[in-house]
Design a protein around this motif. Structure first.
Motif, mmCIF file in Angstrom:
data_model
loop_
_atom_site.group_PDB
_atom_site.id
_atom_site.type_symbol
_atom_site.label_atom_id
_atom_site.label_comp_id
_atom_site.label_asym_id
_atom_site.label_seq_id
_atom_site.Cartn_x
_atom_site.Cartn_y
_atom_site.Cartn_z
ATOM 1 N N UNK A 7 45.660 22.018 31.561
ATOM 2 C CA UNK A 7 46.257 23.307 31.184
ATOM 3 C C UNK A 7 46.325 23.402 29.657
ATOM 4 N N UNK A 8 46.798 22.337 29.014
ATOM 5 C CA UNK A 8 46.904 22.332 27.555
ATOM 6 C C UNK A 8 45.539 22.546 26.911
ATOM 7 N N UNK A 9 44.534 21.782 27.348
ATOM 8 C CA UNK A 9 43.210 21.878 26.749
ATOM 9 C C UNK A 9 42.576 23.242 27.018
ATOM 10 N N UNK A 10 42.836 23.802 28.204
ATOM 11 C CA UNK A 10 42.341 25.147 28.506
ATOM 12 C C UNK A 10 42.975 26.185 27.600
ATOM 13 N N UNK A 11 44.280 26.084 27.386
ATOM 14 C CA UNK A 11 44.974 27.015 26.487
ATOM 15 C C UNK A 11 44.449 26.854 25.059
ATOM 16 N N UNK A 14 40.867 28.528 25.158
ATOM 17 C CA UNK A 14 40.756 29.942 25.500
ATOM 18 C C UNK A 14 41.979 30.770 25.109
ATOM 19 N N UNK A 15 42.996 30.133 24.551
ATOM 20 C CA UNK A 15 44.246 30.816 24.257
ATOM 21 C C UNK A 15 44.240 31.586 22.951
ATOM 22 N N UNK A 16 45.436 31.887 22.505
ATOM 23 C CA UNK A 16 45.634 32.662 21.289
ATOM 24 C C UNK A 16 45.236 31.850 20.057
ATOM 25 N N UNK A 17 45.288 32.486 18.909
ATOM 26 C CA UNK A 17 44.988 31.811 17.653
ATOM 27 C C UNK A 17 45.922 30.616 17.453
ATOM 28 N N UNK A 18 47.213 30.805 17.789
ATOM 29 C CA UNK A 18 48.185 29.705 17.671
ATOM 30 C C UNK A 18 47.859 28.580 18.637
ATOM 31 N N UNK A 19 47.453 28.924 19.874
ATOM 32 C CA UNK A 19 47.092 27.903 20.860
ATOM 33 C C UNK A 19 45.915 27.064 20.378
ATOM 34 N N UNK A 20 44.962 27.688 19.726
ATOM 35 C CA UNK A 20 43.766 26.978 19.273
ATOM 36 C C UNK A 20 44.079 25.964 18.165
#
Length: 121
Positions: A7-11, A14-20
């Motif tokens: 889940x963490x690696x997927x976020x 593919x997540x927001x700028x902050x997630x990346x």
């Protein structure tokens, strides 16, 4: 916790700028053991600790130092402080009204912080 790591690696991908921008340290007992149950993470930097508390603490400390660039005690000092805390852990838990074998995480965190910030004579 392969599911949570996924889940963490997927976020992160593919997540927001902050997630990346998030970072994580992946630990395992043996260097390549994860491949038995999490082959999709091959190529990631997995840190092995050999089921050794001192090695684990040093690995986490070194990773945090590299990521944060904050001043931290060296691995030997950290290991010594951990040993000192764990020598007092049961008494601290009992004083706080807990069974030492089952201190909830948030309360354990408070015990550690209290111990770290206590006045030293």
């Amino acid at each position: 916790m392969p599911f949570e790591l996924g889940i963490f690696l997927g976020a992160k991908k593919f997540g927001s700028k902050e997630d990346k921008q998030k970072r994580c340290l992946v630990l395992d007992i043996e260097q390549y053991r994860f491949q038995m149950f999490l082959s999709d993470i091959a190529g990631a930097d997995i840190q092995a600790h050999g089921n050794n508390v001192g090695e684990l603490a040093a690995t986490v400390r070194n990773w945090l130092m590299n990521v944060s660039r904050r001043a931290m005690p060296g691995p030997a000092d950290l290991h010594r402080a951990m040993a000192d805390f764990f020598a007092e852990r049961n008494d601290l838990a009992v004083t706080a009204g807990f069974d030492p074998a089952s201190v909830p995480y948030a309360d354990f965190e408070r015990l550690v912080v209290g111990w770290l910030t206590r006045p030293v004579a």
